[in-house]
Design a protein around this motif. Structure first.
Motif, PDB file in Angstrom:
ATOM      1  N   TYR A   8       0.873  -1.173   0.000  1.00 33.95           N
ATOM      2  CA  TYR A   8       0.000   0.000   0.000  1.00 33.95           C
ATOM      3  C   TYR A   8       0.911   1.224   0.000  1.00 33.95           C
ATOM      4  CZ  TYR A   8      -2.716   3.924   1.618  1.00 33.95           C
ATOM      5  OH  TYR A   8      -3.279   5.170   1.707  1.00 33.95           O
ATOM      6  N   ARG A  10       0.578   5.681  -0.010  1.00 36.41           N
ATOM      7  CA  ARG A  10      -0.241   6.903  -0.120  1.00 36.41           C
ATOM      8  C   ARG A  10       0.419   7.920  -1.051  1.00 36.41           C
ATOM      9  NH1 ARG A  10       0.043  11.857   2.694  1.00 36.41           N
ATOM     10  NH2 ARG A  10      -1.937  12.985   2.755  1.00 36.41           N
ATOM     11  N   ASP A  34      -6.799   1.626  -0.788  1.00 38.29           N
ATOM     12  CA  ASP A  34      -7.641   2.014   0.347  1.00 38.29           C
ATOM     13  C   ASP A  34      -8.788   2.856  -0.213  1.00 38.29           C
ATOM     14  OD1 ASP A  34      -8.799   3.017   2.654  1.00 38.29           O
ATOM     15  OD2 ASP A  34      -6.880   3.401   3.639  1.00 38.29           O
ATOM     16  N   ARG A  38      -7.369   9.450   1.417  1.00 40.29           N
ATOM     17  CA  ARG A  38      -6.303   9.860   2.342  1.00 40.29           C
ATOM     18  C   ARG A  38      -5.619  11.103   1.803  1.00 40.29           C
ATOM     19  NH1 ARG A  38      -7.525   6.819   6.738  1.00 40.29           N
ATOM     20  NH2 ARG A  38      -7.864   4.652   6.177  1.00 40.29           N
ATOM     21  N   ALA A  47      -5.635   9.824   8.456  1.00 41.18           N
ATOM     22  CA  ALA A  47      -4.765   8.649   8.289  1.00 41.18           C
ATOM     23  C   ALA A  47      -4.044   8.333   9.592  1.00 41.18           C
ATOM     24  CB  ALA A  47      -3.746   8.911   7.168  1.00 41.18           C
ATOM     25  N   ALA A  51      -4.710   5.021  11.951  1.00 41.26           N
ATOM     26  CA  ALA A  51      -3.616   4.083  12.242  1.00 41.26           C
ATOM     27  C   ALA A  51      -3.437   3.946  13.757  1.00 41.26           C
ATOM     28  CB  ALA A  51      -2.318   4.566  11.591  1.00 41.26           C
ATOM     29  N   THR A  75       4.446  -1.476   3.598  1.00 41.24           N
ATOM     30  CA  THR A  75       3.528  -0.414   4.050  1.00 41.24           C
ATOM     31  C   THR A  75       4.321   0.818   4.463  1.00 41.24           C
ATOM     32  OG1 THR A  75       1.823   0.151   5.702  1.00 41.24           O
ATOM     33  CG2 THR A  75       3.588  -1.253   6.456  1.00 41.24           C
ATOM     34  N   TRP A  78       2.625   4.943   9.692  1.00 41.34           N
ATOM     35  CA  TRP A  78       1.784   6.092  10.076  1.00 41.34           C
ATOM     36  C   TRP A  78       1.725   6.154  11.600  1.00 41.34           C
ATOM     37  CZ3 TRP A  78      -3.194   5.605   6.487  1.00 41.34           C
ATOM     38  CH2 TRP A  78      -2.834   5.980   5.181  1.00 41.34           C
ATOM     39  N   THR A  83      -0.398   0.811   8.409  1.00 41.71           N
ATOM     40  CA  THR A  83      -1.545   1.515   7.820  1.00 41.71           C
ATOM     41  C   THR A  83      -2.821   0.659   7.931  1.00 41.71           C
ATOM     42  OG1 THR A  83      -0.914   0.564   5.680  1.00 41.71           O
ATOM     43  CG2 THR A  83      -0.203   2.827   6.120  1.00 41.71           C
ATOM     44  N   CYS A 104       8.700  -1.794   5.810  1.00 49.24           N
ATOM     45  CA  CYS A 104       7.982  -0.523   5.921  1.00 49.24           C
ATOM     46  C   CYS A 104       8.901   0.582   5.436  1.00 49.24           C
ATOM     47  CB  CYS A 104       7.525  -0.281   7.364  1.00 49.24           C
ATOM     48  SG  CYS A 104       8.869  -0.134   8.559  1.00 49.24           S
ATOM     49  N   CYS A 106       9.601   4.808   5.949  1.00 47.93           N
ATOM     50  CA  CYS A 106       9.277   5.844   6.941  1.00 47.93           C
ATOM     51  C   CYS A 106      10.290   6.977   6.848  1.00 47.93           C
ATOM     52  CB  CYS A 106       9.272   5.237   8.346  1.00 47.93           C
ATOM     53  SG  CYS A 106      10.897   4.699   8.908  1.00 47.93           S
ATOM     54  N   CYS A 113       5.543  -0.569  13.884  1.00 45.84           N
ATOM     55  CA  CYS A 113       4.874  -0.997  12.647  1.00 45.84           C
ATOM     56  C   CYS A 113       5.124  -2.476  12.312  1.00 45.84           C
ATOM     57  CB  CYS A 113       5.336  -0.095  11.506  1.00 45.84           C
ATOM     58  SG  CYS A 113       4.640  -0.532   9.917  1.00 45.84           S
TER      59      CYS A 113
END
Ligand SMILES: Cc1cc2nc3c(=O)[nH]c(=O)nc-3n(C[C@H](O)[C@H](O)[C@H](O)COP(=O)(O)O)c2cc1C
Length: 151
Positions: A8, A10, A34, A38, A47, A51, A75, A78, A83, A104, A106, A113
């Motif tokens: 996923y 965003r 999703d 968002r 968002a 989360a 992912t 968040w 997420t 993840c 970030c 996460c």
């Protein structure tokens, strides 16, 4: 080994990682959508709130993970958490995933996460990897090497 990379994203960072890793491993790729918007500043705050509260969401995806030997799942982080889209995906596919690797992306504070992903799936993944936005190229190179050793 038949491998699927599900992700996923965003704003495109996790998508970039997913595309490069899938290409390097010759894996199939599947984007989780999703259905909740968002976008924009409001979307950003909702968002983070969703989360933090551990909310699920309405998602769409195409590929059946049970048809793969390994499912790599990516992912964004968040608020130090997974997420809602990937939370929902993991809950829905718990029994359909044979082997998993999690990553993840970030800004440098991954929080819990990856631990949450492990808890949601209920099994130990073969690999857990954090990719930080400012050193993404290096992170991609490392995760590809580590995954190639598994495949
Ligand atoms: C709502 C929200 C909360 C975020 N919280 C964190 C966080 O807790 N720690 C962190 O390092 N980055 C955080 N970020 C940054 C994203 O994890 C990072 O930019 C990620 O690579 C974005 O992935 P994407 O482009 O695939 O959506 C947050 C971003 C958003 C939109």
């Amino acid at each position: 080994m038949k491998t699927l990379l599900t992700f996923y994203s965003r704003s495109g960072t996790t998508k970039r990682v997913a595309e490069e890793v899938a290409k390097a491993l010759d894996a199939d790729i599947d984007e989780v959508i999703d259905k909740k918007s968002r976008k924009g500043i409001l979307g950003f705050f909702i968002a983070g709130y969703d989360a933090t509260r551990g909310k699920t969401t309405e998602i769409e995806f195409e590929k059946d993970p049970s048809r793969y030997d390994l499912v790599i799942i990516g992912t964004p982080v968040w608020n130090g958490r997974v997420t809602p889209a990937i939370r929902t995906y993991l809950l829905r596919n718990r029994e359909r995933i044979k082997n998993a690797a999690f990553f993840c992306t970030c800004a440098g504070r991954p929080g819990k996460c990856l631990e949450q992903m492990e808890e949601l799936w209920g099994k130990k993944p073969l690999l857990k990897k954090i990719l930080v936005r400012k050193s993404l190229d290096e992170g991609i190179k490392d995760i590809v090497e580590e995954l190639k050793a598994l495949c």
